[in-house]
Scaffold this active site. Structure first.
Site, PDB file in Angstrom:
ATOM      1  N   ARG A  75       0.870  -1.196   0.040  1.00 40.05           N
ATOM      2  CA  ARG A  75       0.038   0.049   0.070  1.00 40.05           C
ATOM      3  C   ARG A  75       0.941   1.433  -0.135  1.00 40.05           C
ATOM      4  NH1 ARG A  75      -4.037  -2.367   4.381  1.00 40.05           N
ATOM      5  NH2 ARG A  75      -5.549  -3.347   3.001  1.00 40.05           N
ATOM      6  N   LYS A 184       1.433 -18.256   7.837  1.00 41.36           N
ATOM      7  CA  LYS A 184       0.643 -18.441   9.018  1.00 41.36           C
ATOM      8  C   LYS A 184       0.316 -17.226   9.475  1.00 41.36           C
ATOM      9  CE  LYS A 184       2.916 -19.479  12.940  1.00 41.36           C
ATOM     10  NZ  LYS A 184       3.583 -18.333  13.774  1.00 41.36           N
ATOM     11  N   HIS A 214       7.226 -22.475   8.410  1.00 45.10           N
ATOM     12  CA  HIS A 214       8.495 -22.463   8.249  1.00 45.10           C
ATOM     13  C   HIS A 214       9.455 -23.476   9.152  1.00 45.10           C
ATOM     14  CE1 HIS A 214       9.208 -20.120  12.027  1.00 45.10           C
ATOM     15  NE2 HIS A 214      10.499 -20.228  11.790  1.00 45.10           N
ATOM     16  N   LYS A 218      13.132 -26.248   7.915  1.00 41.04           N
ATOM     17  CA  LYS A 218      14.533 -26.192   8.799  1.00 41.04           C
ATOM     18  C   LYS A 218      15.299 -27.449   8.185  1.00 41.04           C
ATOM     19  CE  LYS A 218      13.273 -23.388  12.495  1.00 41.04           C
ATOM     20  NZ  LYS A 218      13.903 -22.125  12.602  1.00 41.04           N
ATOM     21  N   GLU A 252      12.392 -20.140  23.523  1.00 45.04           N
ATOM     22  CA  GLU A 252      12.888 -19.163  22.937  1.00 45.04           C
ATOM     23  C   GLU A 252      13.485 -18.140  24.038  1.00 45.04           C
ATOM     24  OE1 GLU A 252      10.840 -17.404  19.303  1.00 45.04           O
ATOM     25  OE2 GLU A 252       9.336 -18.172  20.384  1.00 45.04           O
ATOM     26  N   ASP A 271       0.371 -19.504  18.254  1.00 44.50           N
ATOM     27  CA  ASP A 271       1.380 -18.616  17.538  1.00 44.50           C
ATOM     28  C   ASP A 271       2.450 -19.999  17.199  1.00 44.50           C
ATOM     29  OD1 ASP A 271       3.308 -17.011  16.474  1.00 44.50           O
ATOM     30  OD2 ASP A 271       4.357 -16.766  18.343  1.00 44.50           O
ATOM     31  N   HIS A 276       4.048 -25.214  14.722  1.00 36.38           N
ATOM     32  CA  HIS A 276       5.359 -25.911  14.692  1.00 36.38           C
ATOM     33  C   HIS A 276       5.424 -27.087  15.745  1.00 36.38           C
ATOM     34  CE1 HIS A 276       6.178 -22.087  12.776  1.00 36.38           C
ATOM     35  NE2 HIS A 276       6.442 -21.239  13.766  1.00 36.38           N
ATOM     36  N   LYS A 376       8.058 -18.196  25.421  1.00 40.06           N
ATOM     37  CA  LYS A 376       9.048 -16.802  24.961  1.00 40.06           C
ATOM     38  C   LYS A 376       9.857 -16.620  26.605  1.00 40.06           C
ATOM     39  CE  LYS A 376       7.241 -15.254  21.097  1.00 40.06           C
ATOM     40  NZ  LYS A 376       8.157 -15.454  19.687  1.00 40.06           N
TER      41      LYS A 376
HETATM   42  C1  BG6 Z   1       7.223 -17.610  14.389  1.00 42.63           C
HETATM   43  C2  BG6 Z   1       6.625 -17.230  15.605  1.00 42.63           C
HETATM   44  O1  BG6 Z   1       6.304 -18.620  13.789  1.00 42.63           O
HETATM   45  O2  BG6 Z   1       8.144 -18.697  14.773  1.00 42.63           O
HETATM   46  C3  BG6 Z   1       7.448 -16.658  16.505  1.00 42.63           C
HETATM   47  O3  BG6 Z   1       5.316 -16.350  15.296  1.00 42.63           O
HETATM   48  C4  BG6 Z   1       8.522 -17.247  16.845  1.00 42.63           C
HETATM   49  O4  BG6 Z   1       6.704 -15.939  17.637  1.00 42.63           O
HETATM   50  C5  BG6 Z   1       9.125 -17.787  15.428  1.00 42.63           C
HETATM   51  O5  BG6 Z   1       9.606 -16.415  17.609  1.00 42.63           O
HETATM   52  C6  BG6 Z   1      10.298 -18.712  16.143  1.00 42.63           C
HETATM   53  O6  BG6 Z   1      10.984 -19.083  14.855  1.00 42.63           O
HETATM   54  P1  BG6 Z   1      12.518 -19.753  14.629  1.00 42.63           P
HETATM   55  O7  BG6 Z   1      12.761 -20.155  13.335  1.00 42.63           O
HETATM   56  O8  BG6 Z   1      13.249 -18.429  15.181  1.00 42.63           O
HETATM   57  O9  BG6 Z   1      12.464 -20.813  15.673  1.00 42.63           O
END
Ligand code: BG6
Length: 525
Positions: A75, A184, A214, A218, A252, A271, A276, A376
């Site tokens: 945009r 996502k 994602h 990996k 994390e 999330d 994942h 987190k």
């Molecule tokens: C994302 C989440 O899908 O994955 C994030 O939205 C998270 O909150 C991230 O930090 C972690 O990805 P990675 O590849 O750093 O483990």
């Protein structure tokens, strides 16, 4: 699964770099057809950090054909030149391999075209269709178009619907393919995911749809299947007879960074757990597929999700723990609590930690608990799958001062990617003392090469038409049907006593109690 496409005549050759014997004789990389990469949400964070750097890195690694264009849609009032400058800045910050290759960048930049558009404006899509036809001709992309939706989730339905209205979804008999990659979060719960699938399905056929998680891109996650099904010795042990339990941890150390507002609406369960963590679980627990093809693989993953019994509301409190961090220390730095993060409600009830005990009611896993946790602001960044084997049936070494420890196999997804096997050995000496020791494989030292970023792998696969590493409609819905009852139970439950863990710790005490109750402990990572 993957057609090995040898370089066409115009192919550029990668500089030869490695002379590692473990990499000798590797097959040639695959090369996609010419294409237009139509990126919705091109001015957003994800495009800056991940999508454009991955595309550039593929180009720089000579994995893209000459005939492609990145059509960036957003945009904001950029033109081609200003958008290219913006992307150069993003690459300088986020590219996996720095410094940038100036020659590769200038060739890449030439292929970027910016298109300002409001997704709510149907006329914009009519103009887009005209523009894409023109760019397709100019760049000899052969009618192949990949639409990448890196926008907010709320824009997915309208973009897909408009692409359909202007006929951009239609594949051509002469060869031009059309694919859509959807980021996502894919829905917020089961109902919204079903609705979104329905909207997408009205326009695109399922084989045209690539839903991103994602984690599946990996290297270490991809290696999970190679490890399981490329080695003869582990598979016979991979079941209820030998495995005591499985732990999957996604820790994390970062907080919510600048995504407070997004996270408030999302929470850890949506999330990362719904996608994942459950994806890692499916790869650990699935049966060997008959072939290594997308449909066969995904069929097996869906079967695992189907075998996870749904949580009844009264089971949730017993099997699932949620948490939220309070201020604390991560490493040597003090960090704020979640409620003090920008964009977060000071009385927020959003969870930043979740731990759950699941079972998989099938022949292989009946009675084997799977413990999953993600959070987190935990003590460190570490994603790991630990297969804890059963102990020996009979204690033989009575002289030893320690009992034999059960064997453990830890698949380290990140960082320090590798695989560790823990077994018992005799302590050197005249007596018969035994101790657990580690045998450790690390990717870095074995292959001496950098792994591609997950987005490089996934984008290349989507361009090659390989859906193996993307989630299918039924898979996403099945994952939501596990998670949605938890969301509902939490919604109906009294307000949680948050915050309940200190930033920099391993989460709330209740997560330890979840394990204690079963006579087990979280592995110290
Ligand atoms: C994302 C989440 O899908 O994955 C994030 O939205 C998270 O909150 C991230 O930090 C972690 O990805 P990675 O590849 O750093 O483990």
């Amino acid at each position: 699964m993957r057609e090995l496409r040898l370089a066409h005549r115009g192919r550029r050759h990668a500089k030869s770099t490695v002379t590692n014997p473990l990499r000798e004789g590797l097959r040639l990389e695959r090369m996609p057809d010419p294409f237009l990469f139509v990126l919705f949400g091109a001015t957003g964070d994800l495009s800056h950090r991940k999508v454009v750097p991955a595309l550039y890195q593929l180009w720089r690694s000579n994995l893209l054909p000459h005939e492609f264009m990145l059509v960036a849609i957003g945009r904001r009032p950029y033109n081609d030149e200003t958008f290219r400058e913006e992307m150069l800045g993003a690459l300088e910050e986020y590219c996996r391999v720095l410094p940038l290759d100036v020659g590769a960048w200038s060739e890449f930049a030439r292929r970027i075209s910016y298109c300002r558009m409001d997704f709510d404006d149907p006329a914009g899509f009519d103009q887009l269709a005209v523009r894409l036809t023109q760019l397709d001709g100019e760049s000899s992309a052969g009618g192949n178009m990949l639409f990448y939706l890196a926008t907010q989730e709320s824009a997915f339905p309208v973009i897909v619907q408009q692409l359909g209205r202007v006929g951009l979804d239609r594949e051509q008999h002469s060869g031009g393919w059309r694919r859509v990659v959807i980021e996502k979060p894919f829905g917020r719960d089961l109902d919204s995911a079903v609705r979104l699938n329905r909207e997408v399905g009205k326009v695109f056929r399922e084989p045209q749809v690539y839903r991103i998680d994602h984690y599946l891109g990996k290297e270490t996650v991809r290696n999970l299947l190679v490890f399981r099904f490329g080695n003869g010795i582990f598979e016979p042990l991979w079941n209820r007879r030998y495995v005591d339990h499985v732990q999957i941890t996604m820790a994390e150390s970062i907080g919510v960074e600048n995504r407070g507002a997004f996270y408030e609406e999302t929470g850890a369960l949506r999330d990362v757990f719904q996608n994942h963590l459950l994806q890692l679980l499916t790869l650990v627990a699935m049966e060997p597929p008959a072939t290594f093809e997308a449909e066969a693989l995904r069929d097996e993953k869906v079967k695992v999700l189907r075998a996870i019994p749904g949580f009844a509301p009264h089971d949730v409190g017993r099997n699932v723990v949620r948490g939220q961090y309070r201020p604390g220390w991560v490493g040597a730095s003090p960090v704020p609590g979640y409620r003090q993060e920008p964009g977060v409600d000071p009385e927020s009830e959003t969870e930043t930690f979740v731990a759950a005990r699941l079972t998989i009611d099938d022949w292989r896993w009946a009675g084997v608990p799977f413990y999953l946790r993600a959070g987190k602001r935990l003590a460190k960044r570490a994603t790991e799958i630990a297969i804890q084997f059963k102990n020996v049936p009979h204690r033989l070494f009575l002289e030893s001062s320690t009992d034999p420890e059960p064997n453990l196999l830890a698949l380290r997804i990140q960082p320090d990617e590798g695989i560790l096997l823990r077994f018992v050995a005799k302590v050197p000496g005249l007596g018969l003392d035994i101790r657990a020791v580690n045998m450790d494989f690390t990717y870095g030292s074995a292959f001496s090469t950098d792994s591609p970023d997950a987005y490089e792998t996934l984008i290349l696969d989507a361009l090659l038409g390989d859906g193996s590493l993307f989630t299918r409609a039924d898979e996403v819905e099945q994952a939501w049907s596990i998670v949605t009852p938890l969301l509902e139970a939490w919604f109906d439950a009294p307000a949680p006593e948050f915050p309940n863990y200190v930033a920099g710790s391993w989460g709330p005490e209740a997560a330890d109690r979840l394990m204690d109750r079963d006579g087990r402990r979280w592995r110290r990572i």
